[in-house]
Design a protein around this motif. Structure first.
Motif, mmCIF file in Angstrom:
data_model
loop_
_atom_site.group_PDB
_atom_site.id
_atom_site.type_symbol
_atom_site.label_atom_id
_atom_site.label_comp_id
_atom_site.label_asym_id
_atom_site.label_seq_id
_atom_site.Cartn_x
_atom_site.Cartn_y
_atom_site.Cartn_z
ATOM 1 N N PRO A 425 0.826 -1.218 0.000
ATOM 2 C CA PRO A 425 0.000 0.000 0.000
ATOM 3 C C PRO A 425 0.852 1.257 0.000
ATOM 4 O O PRO A 425 0.478 2.263 -0.582
ATOM 5 C CB PRO A 425 -0.807 -0.122 1.280
ATOM 6 N N VAL A 426 1.986 1.153 0.639
ATOM 7 C CA VAL A 426 2.833 2.336 0.711
ATOM 8 C C VAL A 426 3.250 2.765 -0.686
ATOM 9 O O VAL A 426 3.146 3.941 -1.061
ATOM 10 C CB VAL A 426 4.077 2.045 1.569
ATOM 11 N N GLN A 427 3.676 1.769 -1.450
ATOM 12 C CA GLN A 427 4.087 2.080 -2.826
ATOM 13 C C GLN A 427 2.948 2.725 -3.601
ATOM 14 O O GLN A 427 3.128 3.688 -4.332
ATOM 15 C CB GLN A 427 4.535 0.800 -3.537
ATOM 16 N N GLN A 428 1.788 2.163 -3.394
ATOM 17 C CA GLN A 428 0.638 2.711 -4.123
ATOM 18 C C GLN A 428 0.398 4.155 -3.721
ATOM 19 O O GLN A 428 0.102 5.013 -4.549
ATOM 20 C CB GLN A 428 -0.611 1.886 -3.836
ATOM 21 N N LEU A 429 0.525 4.370 -2.428
ATOM 22 C CA LEU A 429 0.304 5.735 -1.944
ATOM 23 C C LEU A 429 1.325 6.687 -2.535
ATOM 24 O O LEU A 429 0.992 7.804 -2.953
ATOM 25 C CB LEU A 429 0.401 5.760 -0.421
ATOM 26 N N VAL A 430 2.567 6.219 -2.556
ATOM 27 C CA VAL A 430 3.618 7.065 -3.121
ATOM 28 C C VAL A 430 3.282 7.418 -4.562
ATOM 29 O O VAL A 430 3.375 8.576 -4.985
ATOM 30 C CB VAL A 430 4.988 6.356 -3.059
ATOM 31 N N ALA A 431 2.875 6.400 -5.278
ATOM 32 C CA ALA A 431 2.532 6.645 -6.660
ATOM 33 C C ALA A 431 1.399 7.648 -6.768
ATOM 34 O O ALA A 431 1.399 8.544 -7.616
ATOM 35 C CB ALA A 431 2.120 5.325 -7.310
ATOM 36 N N MET A 432 0.430 7.514 -5.848
ATOM 37 C CA MET A 432 -0.718 8.423 -5.889
ATOM 38 C C MET A 432 -0.271 9.847 -5.613
ATOM 39 O O MET A 432 -0.677 10.789 -6.277
ATOM 40 C CB MET A 432 -1.717 7.958 -4.825
ATOM 41 N N PHE A 433 0.576 9.963 -4.612
ATOM 42 C CA PHE A 433 1.100 11.291 -4.299
ATOM 43 C C PHE A 433 1.807 11.865 -5.509
ATOM 44 O O PHE A 433 1.603 13.025 -5.881
ATOM 45 C CB PHE A 433 2.094 11.215 -3.126
ATOM 46 N N GLY A 434 2.626 11.040 -6.068
ATOM 47 C CA GLY A 434 3.389 11.509 -7.224
ATOM 48 C C GLY A 434 2.473 12.002 -8.312
ATOM 49 O O GLY A 434 2.670 13.074 -8.888
ATOM 50 N N ALA A 435 1.443 11.226 -8.579
ATOM 51 C CA ALA A 435 0.519 11.595 -9.639
ATOM 52 C C ALA A 435 -0.164 12.914 -9.320
ATOM 53 O O ALA A 435 -0.322 13.787 -10.182
ATOM 54 C CB ALA A 435 -0.518 10.500 -9.820
ATOM 55 N N LEU A 436 -0.560 13.036 -8.056
ATOM 56 C CA LEU A 436 -1.262 14.262 -7.685
ATOM 57 C C LEU A 436 -0.350 15.470 -7.783
ATOM 58 O O LEU A 436 -0.722 16.514 -8.323
ATOM 59 C CB LEU A 436 -1.798 14.129 -6.260
ATOM 60 N N VAL A 437 0.827 15.291 -7.276
ATOM 61 C CA VAL A 437 1.757 16.413 -7.297
ATOM 62 C C VAL A 437 2.065 16.807 -8.737
ATOM 63 O O VAL A 437 2.194 17.983 -9.077
ATOM 64 C CB VAL A 437 3.055 16.036 -6.556
ATOM 65 N N ALA A 438 2.132 15.816 -9.565
ATOM 66 C CA ALA A 438 2.457 16.100 -10.953
ATOM 67 C C ALA A 438 1.400 16.963 -11.611
ATOM 68 O O ALA A 438 1.671 17.667 -12.576
ATOM 69 C CB ALA A 438 2.610 14.788 -11.709
ATOM 70 N N GLN A 439 0.195 16.911 -11.105
ATOM 71 C CA GLN A 439 -0.854 17.711 -11.726
ATOM 72 C C GLN A 439 -0.770 19.179 -11.347
ATOM 73 O O GLN A 439 -1.548 19.998 -11.811
ATOM 74 C CB GLN A 439 -2.222 17.172 -11.327
ATOM 75 N N GLY A 440 0.116 19.470 -10.443
ATOM 76 C CA GLY A 440 0.300 20.864 -10.080
ATOM 77 C C GLY A 440 -0.779 21.351 -9.143
ATOM 78 O O GLY A 440 -1.341 20.580 -8.356
ATOM 79 N N GLU A 441 -1.091 22.574 -9.289
ATOM 80 C CA GLU A 441 -1.954 23.222 -8.315
ATOM 81 C C GLU A 441 -3.381 22.692 -8.331
ATOM 82 O O GLU A 441 -4.084 22.748 -7.337
ATOM 83 C CB GLU A 441 -1.956 24.717 -8.582
ATOM 84 N N LYS A 442 -3.739 22.179 -9.475
ATOM 85 C CA LYS A 442 -5.127 21.727 -9.581
ATOM 86 C C LYS A 442 -5.432 20.620 -8.590
ATOM 87 O O LYS A 442 -6.547 20.432 -8.182
ATOM 88 C CB LYS A 442 -5.399 21.233 -11.003
ATOM 89 N N ALA A 443 -4.415 19.899 -8.251
ATOM 90 C CA ALA A 443 -4.644 18.733 -7.414
ATOM 91 C C ALA A 443 -4.443 19.018 -5.944
ATOM 92 O O ALA A 443 -4.517 18.115 -5.122
ATOM 93 C CB ALA A 443 -3.725 17.608 -7.840
ATOM 94 N N VAL A 444 -4.200 20.256 -5.647
ATOM 95 C CA VAL A 444 -3.883 20.587 -4.258
ATOM 96 C C VAL A 444 -4.995 20.124 -3.332
ATOM 97 O O VAL A 444 -4.750 19.526 -2.289
ATOM 98 C CB VAL A 444 -3.656 22.107 -4.120
ATOM 99 N N GLY A 445 -6.223 20.359 -3.732
ATOM 100 C CA GLY A 445 -7.362 20.017 -2.896
ATOM 101 C C GLY A 445 -7.396 18.536 -2.600
ATOM 102 O O GLY A 445 -7.438 18.127 -1.426
#
Lengths: 1332, 187
Positions: A425-445
């Motif tokens: 799950p940790v890996q998945q979470l990391v990936a999720m974070f990465g994806a969100l961060v990659a979207q920039g400000e739009k994903a802040v919420g």
């Protein structure tokens, strides 16, 4: 006076007709005007402006340039100038319009600068300046409209540039000073204008408004690159846009967040215009990314990952890494400075904090434009400010604690990276974070929601997992180390709690998350229940922020004037945190790298530390980049592991390094229990090494790595690492020759070390290197290394493996390409003895097979080098050693010749060799000496030279051939025959595959030397037997080239030898005999298969053959072949011989008698019975055969027992009036004499005249015959006339008569008579007989 | 005309374009001027600014046969007839502004573009940077120079290349089947 001159200049400029003179006038005019006062200018300006309608475009352009320069010096004239420029914008000539825009860029900056600075010192502006500014703004709008509307690209490019400069002017420069220069505005160029000079209350300019305008402009620029629009603009536009945006992003990092998403989203392929130009835009994009990546501004940091990703996608990952590394270095040193300063109580925080605030400002503002929901964010951060400020206390101590916590995190990070890789799950979470961060400000919420929804423990895990992806770096300066030391000691005092410690790095990586996370925590402290530690951390963050010093007043002002209520604390704090983290990252990098290296030496641990080792080698490779700045450090890095391993084996620490070393080993075993103390010490020893030592250490390190692969091979999974090793080799400095080590490794155990794979990787890597580097030097270098490497491996394979091993041929088939040296190797393999004699023992026949099969493989698998390989095989096929040759020929004829692609070549070569035999024949001695050398060139040389000989000196040739003929079998030494065989074997082999080739041999046969002929004859039986009587062969037989009779005969003999010739063959041969070759010899082989009557027909010709041939034929015919019975019986043969009429058949009598003799010699065949039978038949023939009596005599000689039978024959002859055949008559008498006394009775049967004749001829007969006749019983039976003849009853008459007859008959008695004589004799005989 | 050592490719093009009456300069972007040496590990390295004549004499002294055979001496002789010494692009920013910059290697192209990018854009004059990939040997250089001349003439023929660069480039690519890479920068 000056005025006069100026006026005249204007006039002449106006009136001049051609461009150069006009420009000349104008240039002078400009000079004058710029040096004169404003009075003169304002006086002449209108007249100059008039010129802008000149019909010549160069003039108009110059005018534009000129008034631009005038304008920038005299801003008050702008209201007059700008309208002209605006009209020039629409000029038909792009160059003019471009010039106008260029002027605009200059003018705009000057004006803005002046307006801004004047506004700083007074609340009112000049009227003229104000109107200038207004005009300027109008001008600006015009240019904007050009920039963003479709039109001429030439104009738009510059207009875009104008927009770029406006954006830059309107936004604060983070690197510039925020204080206006103390110098007076007139020297404005001295310092780059910075909008942050502006303070609130400027009469015209408002920083906020300007920023909004800039942002809007930027939006317009970005819109150009967004999807629908981007399709409609040209490539050059795209390139310029990308470049402009990257410039803006670089100079104003606050815009990163807006620019990069667009750039990253820009898929150059979607902007394809004609399908050919993508590369340009692509390239520009790549450069833009790289330059963005190199930006050291903290605001750029969050984008790095995505940039690297994008670059990797563009396959320039290497460059990205390099850029990143550079950045990190810079960052590292910058940060170090920061840390220092924070520890030393923040003495000069102004610049830094200012930067940070600008970033915030920029981001927030863009946020406002782009996303509405950021308002919420703003609220939250507002809260944060309060929280932060309440907890403020003891700045210095707090900051150090912050750093300490960072220190503590590093071992944890290390642990995680070393430990199990998949934590689910940790890996998945990391990936999720990465994806969100990659979207920039739009994903802040959503990011916020995510963070709040997971447990703190899990969050910590995520952070730890994330650590692994932090790129390895290393500290830069010694000062830094000192500070580390300090911190280390501090760290020990501070009670550590993991929760708080794990957070900072994560937060640092995602500054935006920090804000949200903190906000979340502070907003709902009780809900999360994350103890005081959270707060404690928040305090840390805030403190470090405060530690940077008080808010710069300039910044506050800026914020105020912008009118946006922003908490500047949040992000700066994050940034500060980040800096701390990235610092910490260095340590992690170090730590990781060292155990990694260590583990390469410690075998047992190796398998577990896969990740670590790869990182380590990556580090090493960085080190080998030979960057002068990091030399010292690298060597130190390298030194440590190598020393440590050495020592740890001994386990007896001695040197100063051993401390560090033992700590390292403890680090390994106890997974970072004491590592917080270790870290500083690790870095402490700085030893300067000489270049040699460095080299040695590098070499050792590489050797160690290579060594470690032996374990990998055992452990498995080596395929992952092969590429790495090869890559390392390429990166290694050439002087150290890493390939040698690698080679040794491969050689030492080719099979177990997966040498094939490894070699291939290395070779492909080298090949890539050689192809990629286009400068002379490095590519040739890589090529030579490649050559050597491949050659050595190939040689080792050849020497150390049994010949049956397929490794060599497999290797050669799979490497990227084959250099010349390898061909040579193959050549030696296939044609041993060419290069060096002593290798001969080594290269047995099996080796040849090995080489040939490799060559065969290559021909099949590598079409491009087919020719070269074929050459090798062919060369081998004419090798002087028969064993080699036969092997090669088998390959060529059986395997290669059927390939249609090479068949022709093979044929040509074989043909050439065949012809070389003819041409080279007279140069036998030469071929003998050079016999051993079978290189193609030599052969062709030989051919050439022999050609020259034949054409040039016919005499020499004759002499040569003479000598050759004169010296018989001795000169046709076995060597020349074998030489001929050497050259022809291949051709013969081909003939068996393609029968039509056979004809060529027939064709050349005539002109070949004896030796060659002999060689041919040796070959033919084998060849013909293989071919059989194929249609092609029949065709050749039916139409044999002249001079090939012997060959043909041999062919036929072979064909018929031991096999029944096909009817076609017989037919062909007979036809040939009938039509072209009258030579009976060609029929011999098929004699036994011919019908009897035909044999009889040709029999005379057979007799005509040389005796020995006839003998052979005789045997042949009488015995027949194994498949058919005898053609003729012996009797038939003899009868046939006797049937020959020398005159009619044109065969010398001698031949016939010889034939007879031959028959008689073979008594076991021509037995008594046979002879009797023959004589019986012959005697019945009319006329009697010429040789009849001769045969009778021979028969008696051979078989005396036949006497009785002969007597019978003789008496039959008497009844046949033998005396009428004078020749036979002689023979008859001879026979009678020979067979006396048995013949007496026959003699006495003769009529008296003939008896008398006989007695006269052979006087020796008379006495015994008389004696015989006197016997009373006989005498009584004899007629009187006979008795008279015998002289028993004398009668003179008859005796005289007989004498005359005898005299008449006498002449023909001597030997062979002519026809005429015979007739005469016959007549006389008739007369005499009739008379009697 | 820019290549890495300002010896072969750029000088070939320089020489040719000069003959055709173009106003042309040539540069290298490498750190040093590297020429092949007796073995791979011993290249001849010179500083930019070392006169071609000097290199010529130097190499002729070292091994006249070798350098004649590999075409270095003839090349240097040709070069010295075109200009005095190799120039480094990065060190000669004051030259120009140029209308068009030709590079013969992508690496060089990158360096030129980046260098132009990092300069202050004062004149705001557009400059077209074109990369034509040419292998670093004598034969290819000769071909490359002719292509460069072709392209220059085509660009020269347009009224303003800014408007038609795409067409020119695509036309050239189609005609010669060579890939071009271009970028636009400012002075």
């Amino acid at each position: 006076m000056v005025g006069m001159m100026t006026a005249s200049l204007i006039n002449s400029a106006k009136l001049a007709l051609d461009v150069p003179s006009k420009l000349e006038h104008l240039r002078q005019l400009k000079e004058d005007l710029l040096h004169e006062g404003p009075v003169l200018l304002s006086q002449f300006l209108p007249r100059i402006l008039d010129l802008h309608t000149d019909r010549l475009s160069p003039v108009r352009k110059f005018i534009a340039q000129m008034i631009g320069e005038i304008g920038s010096k005299h801003l008050d004239l702008l209201p007059e100038i700008i309208p002209v420029l605006i009209s020039l914008l629409k000029d038909g000539t792009p160059a003019v319009a471009r010039q106008a825009i260029t002027c605009a860029i200059d003018l705009f900056r000057c004006t803005l600068e002046k307006v801004a600075i004047q506004g700083l010192y007074s609340s009112e502006l000049d009227v003229s300046l104000e109107s200038s500014w207004e005009w300027m703004l109008k001008f600006k709008d015009k240019i904007y409209s050009i920039a963003f509307q479709p039109g001429s690209d030439g104009r738009r490019l510059l207009a875009l540039k104008f927009v770029e400069s406006v954006i830059l002017l309107y936004t604060p420069d983070p690197n510039g000073s925020s204080d206006p220069p103390s110098n007076q505005p007139s020297e404005g160029k001295f310092v780059e204008f910075n909008i942050s000079w502006l303070r609130g209350g400027h009469p015209v300019l408002n920083v906020g408004d300007l920023s909004i305008q800039a942002s809007q402009s930027l939006g317009l620029l970005l819109d150009q690159l967004r999807f629908p629009t981007v399709k409609s603009i040209s490539n050059s536009m795209i390139i310029v846009l990308i470049n402009s945006l990257s410039v803006i992003a670089r100079k104003r990092p606050s815009f990163y967040g807006r620019i990069l998403p667009v750039l990253l989203g820009l898929d150059p392929s979607s902007s394809v215009i004609e399908g050919v130009h993508i590369s340009g835009a692509h390239h520009a994009l790549r450069n833009a990314f790289l330059s963005c990546l190199k930006c050291t501004h903290p605001g750029a940091a969050p984008w790095r990952d995505r940039l690297v990703d994008a670059l990797n996608e563009m396959k320039v990952g290497g460059l990205a890494e390099q850029a990143l590394r550079e950045v990190c270095k810079i960052n590292g040193s910058v940060l170090e400075g920061k840390d220092d300063s924070s520890i030393v109580k923040e003495e000069k925080p102004s610049v830094k904090s200012c930067d940070a605030v600008h970033v915030t400002l920029g981001r927030k503002r863009s946020g406002v434009h782009d996303i509405g929901d950021l308002v919420e964010d703003d609220d939250v951060s507002g809260k944060r400010v309060r929280t932060a400020s309440t907890v403020a206390e003891e700045p210095s101590k707090e900051s150090s604690r912050d750093l300490t916590s960072v220190q503590n995190v590093s071992p944890i990070g290390l642990k995680s990276s070393r430990g199990d890789e998949d934590t689910g799950p940790v890996q998945q979470l990391v990936a999720m974070f990465g994806a969100l961060v990659a979207q920039g400000e739009k994903a802040v919420g959503s990011l916020g929601i995510l963070i709040s929804s997971i447990s703190t423990d899990l969050l910590a895990e995520v952070v730890m997992a994330n650590m692994r992806h932090i790129p390895p770096e290393r500290p830069k300066d010694e000062g830094e180390e000192e500070s580390l030391l300090n911190m280390g000691s501090n760290a020990s005092t501070v009670g550590s709690d993991t929760q708080a410690k794990r957070l900072p790095p994560f937060l640092a990586r995602f500054p935006q998350i920090v804000a949200l996370l903190d906000a979340q925590q502070s907003a709902s402290n009780d809900i999360v229940k994350s103890q005081g530690e959270e707060e404690h951390h928040v305090a840390t963050v805030a403190d470090s922020d405060l530690a940077c010093g008080d808010m710069d007043c300039g910044t506050e002002q800026g914020m105020d004037s912008a009118g946006v209520p922003i908490s500047s604390n949040v992000l700066p704090s994050a940034i500060e945190n980040f800096s701390a983290t990235s610092y910490e990252i260095h340590d992690v990098g170090n730590l990781e790298s060292i155990p990694g290296l260590d583990s390469t030496a410690h075998d047992d641990r190796f398998v577990e530390t896969l990740a670590a080792s790869s990182l380590a080698s990556a580090d090493l490779e960085e080190g080998s980049q030979e960057q002068v700045t990091s030399l010292g450090r690298r060597s130190q890095l390298d030194l440590l592991p190598s020393m440590s391993t050495d020592r740890s084996e001994e386990l007896s620490p001695k040197s100063s390094l051993t401390d560090a070393n033992s700590i390292i080993s403890s680090t390994e075993t106890s997974a970072g229990l004491s590592s917080q103390f270790v870290l500083p010490k690790l870095l402490a020893p700085v030893i300067d090494l000489t270049d040699e030592q460095k080299d040695l250490i590098q070499k050792l390190a590489y050797a160690r790595i290579v060594d470690a692969y032996k374990q990998i091979a055992v452990a498995g999974g080596s395929h992952v690492r092969f590429s790495l090793l090869a890559y390392l080799g390429v990166q290694f400095p050439l002087e150290l020759d890493p390939w040698e080590d690698l080679k040794q490794h491969i050689m030492s155990d080719y099979l177990n070390h997966e040498g094939h794979e490894l070699t291939l990787r290395a070779l492909y890597r080298l090949y890539g290197e050689a192809e990629e580097e286009r400068d002379f030097f490095s590519s040739t270098n890589a090529t030579s290394v490649y050559d050597m490497f491949l050659l050595t491996v190939a040689e080792t394979l050849r020497d150390s493996f049994p010949a049956s091993d397929k490794s060599l041929s497999r290797l050669l088939a799979e490497v990227p390409y084959l250099p010349k040296s390898v061909f040579k190797l193959l050549d030696c393999l296939c044609s041993p003895g060419n290069s060096s004699k002593d290798e001969k023992e080594l290269l047995s026949g099996d080796r040849v097979t090995q080489g040939l099969s490799a060559v065969w493989n290559l021909i099949l698998l590598r079409p491009p080098i087919r020719d070269a390989c074929l050459k090798i095989a062919l060369q081998s096929a004419v090798h002087h050693s028969e064993e080699v040759r036969m092997k090669a020929i088998r390959l060529v004829a059986n395997k290669l010749y059927p390939l249609s692609s090479v068949a022709q070549q093979i044929e040509d070569f074989a043909n050439e060799m065949l012809l070389s035999v003819i041409n080279g024949a007279h140069a036998t001695d030469r071929t003998e000496t050079e016999g051993s050398s079978t290189e193609l060139q030599k052969d062709s040389n030989l051919e050439k030279s022999s050609d020259e000989h034949s054409s040039g000196s016919a005499i020499a040739k004759e002499i040569a051939s003479d000598t050759q003929q004169s010296c018989t079998s001795q000169t046709i030494s076995s060597s020349s025959i074998s030489e001929a065989q050497r050259c022809m074997s291949l051709y013969f082999a081909l003939c068996t595959k393609k029968h039509s080739l056979f004809r060529q041999i027939f064709v050349i046969y005539k002109s070949t030397s004896k030796a060659v002929k002999q060689a041919v004859h040796r070959h033919i039986p084998i060849l013909v037997r293989t071919i059989g009587s194929s249609p092609e062969l029949l065709e050749i037989i039916s139409d044999p080239p002249p001079g090939s009779k012997n060959l043909l005969t041999q062919v036929l003999r072979t064909l018929t030898d031991g096999a029944v010739p096909s009817p076609e063959l017989i037919f062909t041969i007979r036809k040939l005999y009938d039509s072209k070759v009258k030579d009976i010899e060609i029929l011999i082989p098929i004699l036994s298969f011919l019908p009897k009557d035909e044999v009889f027909l040709i029999f005379p010709h057979l007799v005509n053959l040389p005796l020995e041939k006839f003998q052979a034929i005789l045997v042949h015919t009488l015995q027949g072949s194994s498949h058919s019975g005898p053609v003729l019986t012996p009797a038939e043969v003899l009868i046939a011989i006797h049937g020959i009429d020398p005159d009619r058949d044109g065969i010398p009598l001698k031949k016939v008698t010889d034939a007879c003799n031959t028959c008689f010699e073979q008594r076991q065949i021509f037995t008594q019975q046979v002879l009797a039978k023959v004589l019986n038949q012959l005697v019945e023939q009319i006329p009697l055969p010429l040789l009849f009596m001769r045969t009778v005599l021979q028969a008696i000689g051979a078989f005396p027992a036949l006497v009785e039978f002969i007597m019978e024959i003789l008496s039959r002859l008497v009844s046949k009036q033998i005396w009428k055949y004078p020749k036979l008559w002689v023979g008859f008498l001879k026979c009678a004499l020979l067979t006396k006394p048995q013949s007496f009775s026959v003699l006495l049967q003769l009529p008296p005249a003939q008896l008398e004749n006989a007695l006269n001829r052979t006087a020796a007969l008379k006495a015994p015959l008389v004696a015989h006749a006197i016997q009373p019983n006989i005498r009584s039976s004899l007629p009187k006339s006979v008795l008279v003849v015998l002289g028993i009853t004398p009668d003179s008459q008859t005796s005289s008569q007989t004498q005359t007859t005898q005299a008449q008959i006498a002449p023909p008695q001597t030997g062979d008579t002519t026809n005429l004589d015979k007739e005469v004799v016959t007549e006389k005989a008739k007369e005499s007989s009739s008379a009697s | 005309m820019v290549c890495s050592s300002n010896q072969n490719r750029s000088m070939e093009a320089h020489s040719l374009l000069k003959k055709q009456g173009f106003d042309v300069s040539s540069y290298g972007t490498g750190a040093h001027v590297k020429l092949p040496g007796p073995s791979l590990r011993e290249p001849n390295v010179y500083e930019f600014g070392t006169p071609y004549k000097h290199m010529f004499d130097d190499l002729r002294r070292k091994d006249p046969d070798l350098y004649k055979r590999n075409g270095i001496l003839p090349m240097l002789k040709r070069n010295s007839s075109v200009k005095t010494a190799p120039q480094r692009w990065q060190d000669n920013a004051a030259d120009g502004p140029f209308d068009v910059v030709f590079t013969f290697e992508e690496k060089v192209f990158d360096m030129v573009v980046e260098d132009l990018h990092n300069r202050d854009h004062v004149l705001m004059k557009t400059v077209l940077v074109i990369n034509l990939e040419v292998k670093d040997n004598h034969e290819e250089a000769a071909i490359g120079a002719r292509l460069a001349l072709d392209l220059c003439q085509e660009i020269e023929a347009t009224e303003s290349w800014e408007d038609s660069v795409d067409d020119v480039v695509s036309g050239f690519e189609k005609q010669h089947r060579r890939k071009l890479l271009y970028s636009i920068s400012f002075y």
